[in-house]
Design an enzyme around this catalytic site. Structure first.
Site, short mmCIF file in Angstrom:
data_model
loop_
_atom_site.label_atom_id
_atom_site.label_comp_id
_atom_site.label_asym_id
_atom_site.label_seq_id
_atom_site.Cartn_x
_atom_site.Cartn_y
_atom_site.Cartn_z
N GLY A 54 105.46 61.70 -51.45
CA GLY A 54 106.86 61.99 -51.65
C GLY A 54 107.09 62.63 -53.01
O GLY A 54 106.26 62.55 -53.91
N CYS A 55 108.25 63.25 -53.16
CA CYS A 55 108.55 63.95 -54.42
C CYS A 55 108.72 62.98 -55.59
O CYS A 55 108.08 63.13 -56.63
CB CYS A 55 109.78 64.83 -54.24
N TYR A 56 109.58 61.98 -55.43
CA TYR A 56 109.76 61.01 -56.50
C TYR A 56 108.45 60.29 -56.85
O TYR A 56 108.12 60.15 -58.03
CB TYR A 56 110.82 59.98 -56.13
N PRO A 57 107.69 59.80 -55.86
CA PRO A 57 106.44 59.12 -56.19
C PRO A 57 105.45 59.98 -56.96
O PRO A 57 104.74 59.48 -57.84
CB PRO A 57 105.89 58.73 -54.81
N THR A 58 105.41 61.28 -56.67
CA THR A 58 104.46 62.14 -57.38
C THR A 58 104.71 62.11 -58.88
O THR A 58 103.80 61.83 -59.67
CB THR A 58 104.55 63.58 -56.85
#
Length: 343
Positions: free
Chosen positions: A148-152
């Site tokens: 996911g974008c936030y997790p990256t």
């Protein structure tokens, strides 16, 4: 020349895949699917890629996964849709990079709890596709779960400290994202008058990316951490700025911390460490870079690390291409060596 299909080509991630793959010397896009837009010219829907590669000749197609026979498939479908598609491609032996959340969790019960869906297409060999942590596993897999974008941005910001056991179990991530992270379909939340000149938090303690961040840092630190995450919506189109907070377990200096980060990411082209100056959204806009800076320590031993990514590139389509490059044995930078659009 390897061949590519994009399943779900009308969203922002599909659009970015087309843009980035137009600069890739080793692949050719043969199929772009859309049930709603089937039969329409690709470049009428995506005029930004007109005259690039073979795109003028392509039309959206409504192809069943059973009939896809390319070397690589990017599955850019919503959560829940991929689980009906990916197993079919997996059985055919096709390399699949799935950009949804359907294959990011080894713990299926965790996925079902946070996504509110019953998982019907489990693939135990799927690998979480964060190259900086799982490159060797990615090389050996044919099914990649794109992060996911936030997790990256969150995971990369704290990985060196967690891996070196330098922070306590409490880690807080405060992330601010551009509106494109909400997807191509408009809503009251993303309507211009509601976003412009505004800033607000949402899903304050229960965003579905929270457990994704937590389980990866738990794995890296080999222990259970207390990870908290709160996202905010910025009145900008692209980018995620993440501010990570934790408390140091040892008396280390800022210089020591920077040295740890530089050592941890010394072989990572797409992670840039900023000793001085502030990382910014414009610095990574349109790129596959994750910029990390800050490294400030207050009088209480609290350390603050800041990361910046483009949510549609390193947070989605760019990282998917990076994963493709790894599993296909291409240069990892192929199609992705571009700097930020600053200003």
């Amino acid at each position: 020349m390897k061949t590519v299909s994009i399943i779900g080509g009308t969203g922002y991630t599909g659009s970015e895949l087309l843009r980035l793959l137009s600069n890739h010397d080793n692949v050719e896009v043969l199929n772009v699917t859309s049930r709603k837009e089937a039969g329409k010219k690709l470049t009428d829907f995506h005029p930004q890629v007109r005259n690039l590669r073979n795109y003028n000749d392509l039309e959206f197609q409504n192809i069943a996964p059973e009939d896809i026979d390319t070397d690589i498939v990017f599955c850019a479908t919503p959560h829940g849709a991929s689980m009906a598609i990916v197993p079919i491609l997996h059985e055919k032996g096709i390399n699949v990079i799935d950009l949804s959340g359907d294959y990011r969790f080894e713990d299926i019960e965790m996925y079902e709890s946070w996504y509110g869906l019953k998982h019907t297409g489990i693939i135990e060999s799927a690998v979480y596709g964060l190259p900086e942590l799982h490159r060797e596993k990615i090389k050996k897999s044919k099914t990649i779960a794109n992060p996911g974008c936030y997790p990256t941005g969150a995971i990369l910001s704290m990985a060196p400290l967690v891996a070196n056991d330098l922070v306590d179990e409490r880690i807080i991530f405060d992330s601010k994202s551009g509106v494109s992270g909400a997807g191509v379909v408009a809503s009251q939340t993303t309507h211009f008058p509601n976003v412009n000149e505004n800033l607000g938090a949402y899903k304050i303690t229960n965003h579905r990316h929270s457990p994704e961040i937590g389980k990866e840092l738990d794995y890296l630190g080999n222990k259970k951490l207390k990870v908290s995450f709160t996202p905010h919506l910025l009145p900008v189109t692209r980018g995620i700025l993440t501010t990570a907070h934790s408390y140091l377990k040892e008396d280390v200096s800022r210089a020591d911390v920077i040295e740890i980060y530089e050592e941890f990411y010394k072989d990572e082209f797409f992670v840039r460490i900023f000793e001085e100056g502030m990382v910014s959204l414009t610095g990574v806009r349109g790129t596959n870079f994750c910029d990390i800076g800050g490294f400030e320590i207050d009088q209480h031993g609290r350390i603050v690390v800041i990361s910046a990514i483009d949510n549609l590139v390193k947070g989605a389509s760019g990282q998917a291409i990076q994963n493709m490059n790894i599993i296909m044995g291409f240069d990892e930078k192929e199609g992705l060596s571009v700097g930020g659009m600053r200003p």
